[in-house]
Scaffold this motif. Sequence first.
Motif, PDB file in Angstrom:
ATOM      1  N   CYS A  18      25.059  30.266  28.800  1.00  0.00           N
ATOM      2  CA  CYS A  18      26.161  29.348  29.089  1.00  0.00           C
ATOM      3  C   CYS A  18      25.642  28.143  29.868  1.00  0.00           C
ATOM      4  CB  CYS A  18      27.267  30.054  29.866  1.00  0.00           C
ATOM      5  SG  CYS A  18      26.865  30.453  31.588  1.00  0.00           S
ATOM      6  N   LEU A  19      26.362  27.036  29.749  1.00  0.00           N
ATOM      7  CA  LEU A  19      25.959  25.815  30.437  1.00  0.00           C
ATOM      8  C   LEU A  19      26.393  25.805  31.896  1.00  0.00           C
ATOM      9  CD1 LEU A  19      26.794  23.168  27.687  1.00  0.00           C
ATOM     10  CD2 LEU A  19      24.543  24.065  28.320  1.00  0.00           C
ATOM     11  N   GLY A  20      27.476  26.515  32.163  1.00  0.00           N
ATOM     12  CA  GLY A  20      27.982  26.520  33.526  1.00  0.00           C
ATOM     13  C   GLY A  20      28.901  27.690  33.779  1.00  0.00           C
ATOM     14  N   ALA A  21      29.030  28.078  35.047  1.00  0.00           N
ATOM     15  CA  ALA A  21      29.922  29.172  35.422  1.00  0.00           C
ATOM     16  C   ALA A  21      30.304  28.996  36.879  1.00  0.00           C
ATOM     17  CB  ALA A  21      29.247  30.525  35.209  1.00  0.00           C
ATOM     18  N   LEU A  22      31.519  29.435  37.218  1.00  0.00           N
ATOM     19  CA  LEU A  22      31.932  29.395  38.614  1.00  0.00           C
ATOM     20  C   LEU A  22      32.817  30.585  38.946  1.00  0.00           C
ATOM     21  CD1 LEU A  22      35.105  28.264  38.614  1.00  0.00           C
ATOM     22  CD2 LEU A  22      33.978  26.085  38.266  1.00  0.00           C
ATOM     23  N   LEU A  23      32.812  30.952  40.205  1.00  0.00           N
ATOM     24  CA  LEU A  23      33.639  32.033  40.724  1.00  0.00           C
ATOM     25  C   LEU A  23      34.824  31.420  41.444  1.00  0.00           C
ATOM     26  CD1 LEU A  23      34.179  35.031  41.536  1.00  0.00           C
ATOM     27  CD2 LEU A  23      32.701  34.622  43.519  1.00  0.00           C
ATOM     28  N   ALA A  24      36.040  31.883  41.110  1.00  0.00           N
ATOM     29  CA  ALA A  24      37.250  31.333  41.710  1.00  0.00           C
ATOM     30  C   ALA A  24      38.158  32.470  42.184  1.00  0.00           C
ATOM     31  CB  ALA A  24      37.980  30.450  40.700  1.00  0.00           C
ATOM     32  N   GLY A  25      39.367  32.127  42.571  1.00  0.00           N
ATOM     33  CA  GLY A  25      40.350  33.147  42.937  1.00  0.00           C
ATOM     34  C   GLY A  25      40.373  33.473  44.423  1.00  0.00           C
ATOM     35  N   SER A  26      41.016  34.577  44.749  1.00  0.00           N
ATOM     36  CA  SER A  26      41.269  34.943  46.142  1.00  0.00           C
ATOM     37  C   SER A  26      39.998  35.200  46.940  1.00  0.00           C
ATOM     38  CB  SER A  26      42.185  36.169  46.203  1.00  0.00           C
ATOM     39  OG  SER A  26      41.617  37.262  45.505  1.00  0.00           O
ATOM     40  N   VAL A  27      38.943  35.701  46.288  1.00  0.00           N
ATOM     41  CA  VAL A  27      37.707  35.979  47.030  1.00  0.00           C
ATOM     42  C   VAL A  27      37.079  34.683  47.534  1.00  0.00           C
ATOM     43  CG1 VAL A  27      37.228  38.146  45.831  1.00  0.00           C
ATOM     44  CG2 VAL A  27      36.310  36.006  44.916  1.00  0.00           C
ATOM     45  N   VAL A  28      37.285  33.605  46.812  1.00  0.00           N
ATOM     46  CA  VAL A  28      36.762  32.301  47.217  1.00  0.00           C
ATOM     47  C   VAL A  28      37.606  31.701  48.332  1.00  0.00           C
ATOM     48  CG1 VAL A  28      36.420  29.923  46.447  1.00  0.00           C
ATOM     49  CG2 VAL A  28      35.659  31.806  45.000  1.00  0.00           C
ATOM     50  N   ARG A  29      38.915  31.917  48.248  1.00  0.00           N
ATOM     51  CA  ARG A  29      39.826  31.364  49.259  1.00  0.00           C
ATOM     52  C   ARG A  29      39.857  32.177  50.547  1.00  0.00           C
ATOM     53  NH1 ARG A  29      43.064  31.339  44.657  1.00  0.00           N
ATOM     54  NH2 ARG A  29      44.238  33.102  45.504  1.00  0.00           N
ATOM     55  N   GLY A  30      39.185  33.316  50.560  1.00  0.00           N
ATOM     56  CA  GLY A  30      39.225  34.170  51.741  1.00  0.00           C
ATOM     57  C   GLY A  30      40.523  34.942  51.860  1.00  0.00           C
ATOM     58  N   GLU A  31      41.188  35.182  50.714  1.00  0.00           N
ATOM     59  CA  GLU A  31      42.480  35.866  50.702  1.00  0.00           C
ATOM     60  C   GLU A  31      42.421  37.181  49.938  1.00  0.00           C
ATOM     61  OE1 GLU A  31      44.943  32.967  48.859  1.00  0.00           O
ATOM     62  OE2 GLU A  31      45.077  31.682  50.636  1.00  0.00           O
ATOM     63  N   ALA A  32      41.235  37.721  49.756  1.00  0.00           N
ATOM     64  CA  ALA A  32      41.071  38.924  48.937  1.00  0.00           C
ATOM     65  C   ALA A  32      41.745  40.128  49.582  1.00  0.00           C
ATOM     66  CB  ALA A  32      39.594  39.210  48.715  1.00  0.00           C
ATOM     67  N   THR A  33      42.324  40.985  48.729  1.00  0.00           N
ATOM     68  CA  THR A  33      42.914  42.248  49.158  1.00  0.00           C
ATOM     69  C   THR A  33      42.152  43.382  48.468  1.00  0.00           C
ATOM     70  OG1 THR A  33      44.523  42.401  47.339  1.00  0.00           O
ATOM     71  CG2 THR A  33      45.147  41.098  49.274  1.00  0.00           C
ATOM     72  N   GLU A  34      42.605  44.601  48.691  1.00  0.00           N
ATOM     73  CA  GLU A  34      41.931  45.755  48.077  1.00  0.00           C
ATOM     74  C   GLU A  34      42.029  45.735  46.560  1.00  0.00           C
ATOM     75  OE1 GLU A  34      43.398  49.362  49.730  1.00  0.00           O
ATOM     76  OE2 GLU A  34      42.578  49.007  51.725  1.00  0.00           O
ATOM     77  N   THR A  35      43.022  45.035  46.019  1.00  0.00           N
ATOM     78  CA  THR A  35      43.209  45.008  44.561  1.00  0.00           C
ATOM     79  C   THR A  35      42.786  43.676  43.935  1.00  0.00           C
ATOM     80  OG1 THR A  35      45.529  44.315  44.828  1.00  0.00           O
ATOM     81  CG2 THR A  35      45.091  46.685  44.653  1.00  0.00           C
ATOM     82  N   SER A  36      42.174  42.813  44.723  1.00  0.00           N
ATOM     83  CA  SER A  36      41.758  41.519  44.180  1.00  0.00           C
ATOM     84  C   SER A  36      40.656  41.686  43.142  1.00  0.00           C
ATOM     85  CB  SER A  36      41.264  40.597  45.299  1.00  0.00           C
ATOM     86  OG  SER A  36      42.315  40.222  46.144  1.00  0.00           O
ATOM     87  N   ASP A  37      40.657  40.778  42.183  1.00  0.00           N
ATOM     88  CA  ASP A  37      39.606  40.797  41.166  1.00  0.00           C
ATOM     89  C   ASP A  37      38.737  39.551  41.292  1.00  0.00           C
ATOM     90  OD1 ASP A  37      41.223  38.799  40.157  1.00  0.00           O
ATOM     91  OD2 ASP A  37      42.079  40.051  38.572  1.00  0.00           O
ATOM     92  N   LEU A  38      37.733  39.482  40.455  1.00  0.00           N
ATOM     93  CA  LEU A  38      36.884  38.297  40.382  1.00  0.00           C
ATOM     94  C   LEU A  38      37.340  37.444  39.215  1.00  0.00           C
ATOM     95  CD1 LEU A  38      33.294  39.799  40.873  1.00  0.00           C
ATOM     96  CD2 LEU A  38      34.909  39.010  42.620  1.00  0.00           C
ATOM     97  N   ASP A  39      37.638  36.188  39.484  1.00  0.00           N
ATOM     98  CA  ASP A  39      37.973  35.237  38.425  1.00  0.00           C
ATOM     99  C   ASP A  39      36.726  34.403  38.154  1.00  0.00           C
ATOM    100  OD1 ASP A  39      40.619  36.086  38.298  1.00  0.00           O
ATOM    101  OD2 ASP A  39      41.255  34.688  39.845  1.00  0.00           O
ATOM    102  N   ILE A  40      36.196  34.517  36.952  1.00  0.00           N
ATOM    103  CA  ILE A  40      34.984  33.791  36.591  1.00  0.00           C
ATOM    104  C   ILE A  40      35.301  32.860  35.422  1.00  0.00           C
ATOM    105  CG2 ILE A  40      32.592  33.972  35.836  1.00  0.00           C
ATOM    106  CD1 ILE A  40      32.527  36.791  36.994  1.00  0.00           C
ATOM    107  N   VAL A  41      35.012  31.584  35.598  1.00  0.00           N
ATOM    108  CA  VAL A  41      35.212  30.591  34.541  1.00  0.00           C
ATOM    109  C   VAL A  41      33.843  30.254  33.948  1.00  0.00           C
ATOM    110  CG1 VAL A  41      36.176  28.352  33.918  1.00  0.00           C
ATOM    111  CG2 VAL A  41      37.167  29.649  35.827  1.00  0.00           C
TER     112      VAL A  41
END
Length: 232
Positions: A18-41
């Motif tokens: 792939c040319l590019g990838a990034l990690l987003a979502g609650s783990v990036v915002r510092g809002e992760a909970t026990e059920t948070s997932d990884l959002d990868i674009v």
Amino acid sequence: MEAYNAAKLFTLNHFPNCLGALLAGSVVRGEATETSDLDIVIFDSNLKSAYRESVIEYGWNIEIFVHNLTSYKDFFKSDCERARPSLPKMVSEGIVIKGNEIIGPIKQKAKELLDQGPEEWSAGTIKIKRYFITDTLDDFIGSTNRAEDIFIANTLAELVSEFVLRTNRQWIGTSKWIVRALRNYDETFACQFVEAFDIFYKTGDKNKIITMVDDSLQPFGGRLFQGFSIGK
């Protein structure tokens, strides 16, 4: 495995070219909970069309949003038209895993769209929204059935939050994002909004909701029933 390392390893194993990838979502915002997932674009120029997929790897629920270098533009456009900028928000706040030179301009475009805000509602749209809020509010006031009250209140919360945000050219959301969008717009109003519905759900007292709805409609002419027509 730590979130960023898991996302980086997942990208390396599944999208090595792939040319590019990034990690987003609650783990990036510092809002992760026990059920948070990884959002990868993922941005892959060899992909014919965009897709979304959910998997479990490295101890994480992972949601991947895979685009080529043109498909994301259509999603940016449609997200902004519905005033729910899911992909622009993910891209804007995301941490780059791979391809800074590719993702940099895309992140910049996402930020510009978010800063610009949604299109202003027309007078006609505001009139229609006032009518349907009025109709729902009348149902809420007149209902004496607790079970029905609960679901009318749910609808009223969605309609009024949308009305307040969109008439102030703010992005909207659903579920937990309703509260987050309201707080992003006006922390004081968000607290009042939550309090009004919280009191109703706990005690059945409708008064704070009714007052809050009327206050929200008042700058635009208040409740609307008499003389409203559509499609005539």
